[in-house]
Design a protein around this motif. Sequence first.
Motif, mmCIF file in Angstrom:
data_model
loop_
_atom_site.group_PDB
_atom_site.id
_atom_site.type_symbol
_atom_site.label_atom_id
_atom_site.label_comp_id
_atom_site.label_asym_id
_atom_site.label_seq_id
_atom_site.Cartn_x
_atom_site.Cartn_y
_atom_site.Cartn_z
ATOM 1 N N LYS A 1 0.894 -1.232 0.060
ATOM 2 C CA LYS A 1 -0.028 0.242 -0.075
ATOM 3 C C LYS A 1 1.067 1.289 -0.104
ATOM 4 N N GLU B 1 -1.545 8.145 -3.794
ATOM 5 C CA GLU B 1 -3.007 8.168 -3.371
ATOM 6 C C GLU B 1 -2.722 7.809 -1.745
ATOM 7 N N ASP C 1 -6.179 8.184 0.404
ATOM 8 C CA ASP C 1 -7.318 7.398 0.257
ATOM 9 C C ASP C 1 -7.474 5.909 0.597
ATOM 10 N N SER D 1 -9.575 3.646 0.835
ATOM 11 C CA SER D 1 -10.415 2.854 -0.263
ATOM 12 C C SER D 1 -9.789 2.337 -1.496
ATOM 13 N N VAL D 2 -8.939 3.473 -1.978
ATOM 14 C CA VAL D 2 -8.431 3.430 -3.238
ATOM 15 C C VAL D 2 -7.323 2.372 -3.152
ATOM 16 N N LEU E 1 -8.270 -1.290 -2.630
ATOM 17 C CA LEU E 1 -8.629 -1.817 -4.107
ATOM 18 C C LEU E 1 -7.513 -2.069 -4.863
ATOM 19 N N LEU E 2 -6.612 -1.292 -4.908
ATOM 20 C CA LEU E 2 -5.569 -1.507 -5.943
ATOM 21 C C LEU E 2 -4.338 -2.341 -5.209
ATOM 22 N N GLY F 1 -4.104 2.500 -11.392
ATOM 23 C CA GLY F 1 -4.298 3.445 -10.563
ATOM 24 C C GLY F 1 -4.777 4.711 -11.185
ATOM 25 N N LEU G 1 -8.670 2.213 -12.528
ATOM 26 C CA LEU G 1 -9.634 2.713 -11.572
ATOM 27 C C LEU G 1 -10.528 3.811 -11.882
ATOM 28 N N LYS H 1 -13.718 2.825 -13.639
ATOM 29 C CA LYS H 1 -15.177 2.433 -12.964
ATOM 30 C C LYS H 1 -16.020 3.348 -12.960
ATOM 31 N N LYS H 2 -15.736 4.654 -12.747
ATOM 32 C CA LYS H 2 -16.851 5.695 -12.567
ATOM 33 C C LYS H 2 -17.649 5.896 -14.100
#
Length: 338
Positions: free
Chosen positions: A108, A117, A120, A122-123, A126-127, A209, A213, A216-217
Amino acid sequence: MSSEEPEIKKQKTMSQILRICTHSGSFHADEALAVFMLRLLPKWKDATLKRSRNPEDWENSDIVVDVGATYDGVKFFDHHQRGFTETFNDTFKTKLSSAGLVYKHFGKEIIGEIIDERNDQSVLELLYIKVYKEIIEAIDANDNGINKYANDIDESPRFKDRSITLPSIVANLNPFWNEDNSDESYDRQFLIASEVIGNAFVNVVKNLGLSWLPAKKVVEEAFNKRFETHSSGSILILDQFAPWKDHLYEIEKSHDSFGKTLYVLFADASNNWRISTVPISGGSFENRKPLPENWRGLRDDALSKESGVEGCVFVHAAGFIGGAKTKEAVLKLAELSL
């Protein structure tokens, strides 16, 4: 000021330089990547590297990877000792290599350094999992001699390896048997190998990243508007092209609608529009609902005449993708294909 003071400061500075140690001799992808990943972190950025199988060198180092027959998650990150069974987490079955061990403990933080990042969580979470799936697990498996398939007839791979052909590239950077085989030669080549696999790793993280990612939005927005696009909810229109397949499967599952999206529409680089069928699963060549057989292989006016839709450009002979000049035209093709 004492004449000894500059020398004292120099000694103090030298004593603060951290030391990374890995084994000497032939090298592999896992420790080459492990060393590179450590040096991405501010703490280890300026660390010296010692390649040695001498226990005294291990003792005098601050972190030891892929040698020493010990794993403690603090200083020693080896996986060769009898009884070692560590995996990334309870979900994964692949035994870790030195790359996996370093990534498990520092992943991480490493991702945060690459794509900024850090705040964040949560990001990062996920990554952290996605990067392990996409590149680290395959390196772990390769180093531990684990086959991608459980047996000769198993069609379900144990792990992904599309991001790596790297172990063989790294192995080929070792000095040849019939040239200079000195420690200096191996050390020189190891640094080259570490840069090669390390840069490949960084590019994978950046792609996930900074490209995968954010996509997704885009897919989520299209999915949420699916019933506005068509009453069946089986057609998605992306506001802009983005890598959509991985995200679509996960979004469908989270909405208990897996398998219900049949077509995805998006603009291509030439400002024409595409209609894409949805594969049954990631990597599959079989689609949930191919485009009509009588359209396949036709182009331009011939396709427009056969489909009854003006402005058609093509439908692939395999029926998995087609194109038209406008969004309205590809939407009509999708509606007719239902």
